[in-house]
Design a protein around this motif. Sequence first.
Motif, mmCIF file in Angstrom:
data_model
loop_
_atom_site.group_PDB
_atom_site.id
_atom_site.type_symbol
_atom_site.label_atom_id
_atom_site.label_comp_id
_atom_site.label_asym_id
_atom_site.label_seq_id
_atom_site.Cartn_x
_atom_site.Cartn_y
_atom_site.Cartn_z
ATOM 1 N N GLY A 186 0.757 -1.221 -0.071
ATOM 2 C CA GLY A 186 -0.243 0.097 0.101
ATOM 3 C C GLY A 186 0.958 1.261 0.072
ATOM 4 N N GLU A 187 2.125 1.027 -0.242
ATOM 5 C CA GLU A 187 3.078 2.320 -0.151
ATOM 6 C C GLU A 187 3.167 3.089 -1.486
ATOM 7 O OE1 GLU A 187 4.126 5.421 0.546
ATOM 8 O OE2 GLU A 187 4.185 4.247 2.318
ATOM 9 N N ASN A 188 2.452 4.115 -1.842
ATOM 10 C CA ASN A 188 2.651 4.551 -3.166
ATOM 11 C C ASN A 188 3.527 5.893 -3.261
ATOM 12 O OD1 ASN A 188 0.494 2.954 -4.100
ATOM 13 N ND2 ASN A 188 -0.869 4.101 -2.640
ATOM 14 N N ARG A 189 4.196 6.168 -2.073
ATOM 15 C CA ARG A 189 5.042 7.435 -2.159
ATOM 16 C C ARG A 189 6.455 7.176 -2.720
ATOM 17 N NH1 ARG A 189 4.520 9.288 3.991
ATOM 18 N NH2 ARG A 189 4.263 6.862 3.905
ATOM 19 N N VAL A 190 7.043 7.830 -3.289
ATOM 20 C CA VAL A 190 8.594 7.705 -3.649
ATOM 21 C C VAL A 190 9.609 8.790 -3.108
ATOM 22 C CG1 VAL A 190 8.404 9.172 -5.972
ATOM 23 C CG2 VAL A 190 10.257 7.333 -5.715
ATOM 24 N N ALA A 191 10.671 8.345 -2.806
ATOM 25 C CA ALA A 191 11.525 9.385 -2.022
ATOM 26 C C ALA A 191 12.167 10.431 -2.796
ATOM 27 C CB ALA A 191 12.710 8.395 -1.403
ATOM 28 N N ILE A 250 5.648 5.834 -10.412
ATOM 29 C CA ILE A 250 4.254 5.831 -11.250
ATOM 30 C C ILE A 250 3.244 6.065 -10.310
ATOM 31 C CG2 ILE A 250 2.873 4.380 -12.517
ATOM 32 C CD1 ILE A 250 5.445 5.049 -13.849
ATOM 33 N N ALA A 251 2.886 5.370 -9.026
ATOM 34 C CA ALA A 251 1.817 5.749 -8.215
ATOM 35 C C ALA A 251 1.728 7.193 -7.722
ATOM 36 C CB ALA A 251 1.898 4.852 -7.115
ATOM 37 N N ALA A 252 2.727 7.896 -7.703
ATOM 38 C CA ALA A 252 2.607 9.327 -7.112
ATOM 39 C C ALA A 252 2.837 10.461 -8.596
ATOM 40 C CB ALA A 252 3.891 9.628 -6.583
ATOM 41 N N GLY A 253 2.420 9.837 -9.551
ATOM 42 C CA GLY A 253 2.281 10.476 -11.052
ATOM 43 C C GLY A 253 3.644 10.848 -11.662
ATOM 44 N N PHE A 254 4.693 10.027 -11.335
ATOM 45 C CA PHE A 254 6.133 10.562 -11.858
ATOM 46 C C PHE A 254 6.547 9.359 -12.853
ATOM 47 C CE2 PHE A 254 5.923 12.925 -8.075
ATOM 48 C CZ PHE A 254 5.963 14.273 -8.370
ATOM 49 N N SER A 255 6.595 9.376 -14.040
ATOM 50 C CA SER A 255 7.046 8.346 -15.046
ATOM 51 C C SER A 255 8.370 8.306 -15.137
ATOM 52 C CB SER A 255 6.497 8.841 -16.603
ATOM 53 O OG SER A 255 7.499 10.036 -16.986
ATOM 54 N N ASP A 256 8.895 7.017 -15.841
ATOM 55 C CA ASP A 256 10.197 6.923 -15.683
ATOM 56 C C ASP A 256 10.876 7.957 -16.703
ATOM 57 O OD1 ASP A 256 9.928 4.581 -14.143
ATOM 58 O OD2 ASP A 256 9.818 3.150 -15.788
ATOM 59 N N MET A 257 10.461 8.411 -17.697
ATOM 60 C CA MET A 257 10.626 9.232 -18.596
ATOM 61 C C MET A 257 10.967 10.477 -17.837
ATOM 62 S SD MET A 257 11.716 9.677 -21.784
ATOM 63 C CE MET A 257 10.832 8.543 -22.751
ATOM 64 N N ASP A 258 10.172 11.041 -16.981
ATOM 65 C CA ASP A 258 10.225 12.058 -16.216
ATOM 66 C C ASP A 258 11.617 12.013 -15.426
ATOM 67 O OD1 ASP A 258 7.935 13.283 -16.794
ATOM 68 O OD2 ASP A 258 6.803 12.455 -15.013
ATOM 69 N N TYR A 259 12.159 11.014 -14.933
ATOM 70 C CA TYR A 259 13.512 10.726 -14.329
ATOM 71 C C TYR A 259 14.608 10.587 -15.085
ATOM 72 C CZ TYR A 259 10.999 9.693 -9.548
ATOM 73 O OH TYR A 259 10.032 9.772 -8.641
ATOM 74 N N GLN A 260 14.305 9.972 -16.223
ATOM 75 C CA GLN A 260 15.538 9.957 -17.268
ATOM 76 C C GLN A 260 15.810 11.326 -17.612
ATOM 77 O OE1 GLN A 260 13.867 7.077 -19.995
ATOM 78 N NE2 GLN A 260 15.822 5.894 -19.638
ATOM 79 N N ARG A 261 14.739 12.145 -17.877
ATOM 80 C CA ARG A 261 14.863 13.731 -18.234
ATOM 81 C C ARG A 261 15.648 14.602 -17.210
ATOM 82 N NH1 ARG A 261 8.777 13.932 -20.594
ATOM 83 N NH2 ARG A 261 9.240 13.261 -22.623
ATOM 84 N N SER A 290 0.381 7.934 2.199
ATOM 85 C CA SER A 290 0.531 7.285 0.770
ATOM 86 C C SER A 290 -0.829 7.288 0.070
ATOM 87 C CB SER A 290 0.583 5.705 1.119
ATOM 88 O OG SER A 290 1.021 4.889 0.195
ATOM 89 N N ALA A 291 -1.782 7.594 0.729
ATOM 90 C CA ALA A 291 -3.272 7.599 0.097
ATOM 91 C C ALA A 291 -3.248 8.567 -0.733
ATOM 92 C CB ALA A 291 -4.389 7.610 1.112
ATOM 93 N N VAL A 292 -2.472 9.862 -0.570
ATOM 94 C CA VAL A 292 -2.267 11.101 -1.263
ATOM 95 C C VAL A 292 -0.802 11.084 -1.804
ATOM 96 C CG1 VAL A 292 -4.051 12.218 -0.614
ATOM 97 C CG2 VAL A 292 -2.184 12.452 0.737
ATOM 98 N N ALA A 293 -0.309 10.283 -2.449
ATOM 99 C CA ALA A 293 1.094 9.824 -2.690
ATOM 100 C C ALA A 293 1.607 11.060 -3.340
ATOM 101 C CB ALA A 293 1.263 8.604 -3.481
ATOM 102 N N ARG A 294 1.215 11.752 -4.470
ATOM 103 C CA ARG A 294 1.802 12.779 -5.245
ATOM 104 C C ARG A 294 1.869 14.085 -4.186
ATOM 105 N NH1 ARG A 294 3.005 13.817 -10.403
ATOM 106 N NH2 ARG A 294 3.271 16.259 -10.814
ATOM 107 N N THR A 295 1.015 14.445 -3.605
ATOM 108 C CA THR A 295 1.060 15.453 -2.572
ATOM 109 C C THR A 295 2.201 15.088 -1.418
ATOM 110 O OG1 THR A 295 -0.979 16.296 -3.023
ATOM 111 C CG2 THR A 295 -0.025 16.916 -0.731
ATOM 112 N N ALA A 296 2.059 14.094 -0.927
ATOM 113 C CA ALA A 296 3.112 13.660 0.085
ATOM 114 C C ALA A 296 4.392 13.464 -0.475
ATOM 115 C CB ALA A 296 2.683 12.189 0.642
#
Length: 369
Positions: free
Chosen positions: A12-17, A41-52, A303-309
């Motif tokens: 259930g952990e959707n955040r990323v550090a 992904i669950a926080a709204g950040f794609s792999d492409m976002d990180y590569q860029r 984690s329920a609001v993973a992007r904000t968090a």
Amino acid sequence: MHLGVPKEVKAGENRVAMTPAGVAELTRLGHQVLVQTGAGIAAGFSDMDYQRAGAHLSASIAEVYASARLIVKVKEPQPSEYSLLQPHHVLFTYLHLAADPVMASALLDSGASCIAYETVRDSQGRLPLLAPMSEIAGRMAIQAGAHHLEVAQGGKGILLGGVPGVAPAQVVILGAGVVGSQAAAMALGLGAQVTIVDTSLGRLRQLDELWRGRLQTEYATRTRIAELVQGADLVVGAVLNAGDAAPRLLERDDIARMRPASVLVDVAIDQGGCFATSRPTSHQNPTYVEEGVIHYCVANIPSAVARTATLGLTNATLDYVQRLAKAGLDTLKSDAGFAQGLNVCRGAVTHPTVASALNKRYQPIERVV
């Protein structure tokens, strides 16, 4: 320095550090950042976002640990990660070791240096890396409590703010720190009748002045807490002893005297919980009923609001991550508040409160760093 950002494996952990913007700041300074594919992904950040942003990607969590010296996470390592930690690693994440002696032993055995977000202090003695998640957890405690007061969720069918001619819900908040004050603000905003309880008269005075009579404040004694919760529709446990287990504020008998289908939200569950009947739950199965009372004890509420968090967490941690990436553990020598975050180092417990809670020998930081 080589940094690793693994995908969280806790259920259930959707955040990323780290956000892509945080990665970009680190790579701009010359650091190499390895991010596990799908981590954001669950926080709204794609792999492409990180590569860029300049990150390298890896499909393997084992490779992330093997390639990095500094591991930046959100939640404590899970059993599947214990064997990946090595003596050269610096782990920077939420740990809450007092409530998990098994994990503490695993971290000690690993030889890694483990810095806990929740015990880092700033120059004014505050907990800057705990604060953003506490703010979210406090607000969401009310949101979750209001939802579970609905009949469809097993609740007593009470609208938190009532309507004209119908009294609002009675909300009792135990603890007037960041979680408690944010919960009070949310509950008052929804129109509830709110009482907040604490042992700090200074803090109660601050909140009384802020809300000018809209918020009822009470000094915390066990007797008064037991009396207040009997008439409450929603009780939020918001107490914190940094690095230590949460104090138990309600015994089973107290909970048994509450009104049926009332709701308890235990935000302190990461530190063992502050109600006798509390046990950790997940976002997938957030509640259970004990003594006729609905218990919401999700251990990672934000984690329920993973992007904000994730955005809020990176805002708070990025400066500390940059300092660790530049100087490693040596940066702790010039910052006593940051040094208080070091809980475990090279097989020793280096935080006195954590050592006491775990019944382990305490080793001052200067002896191991």
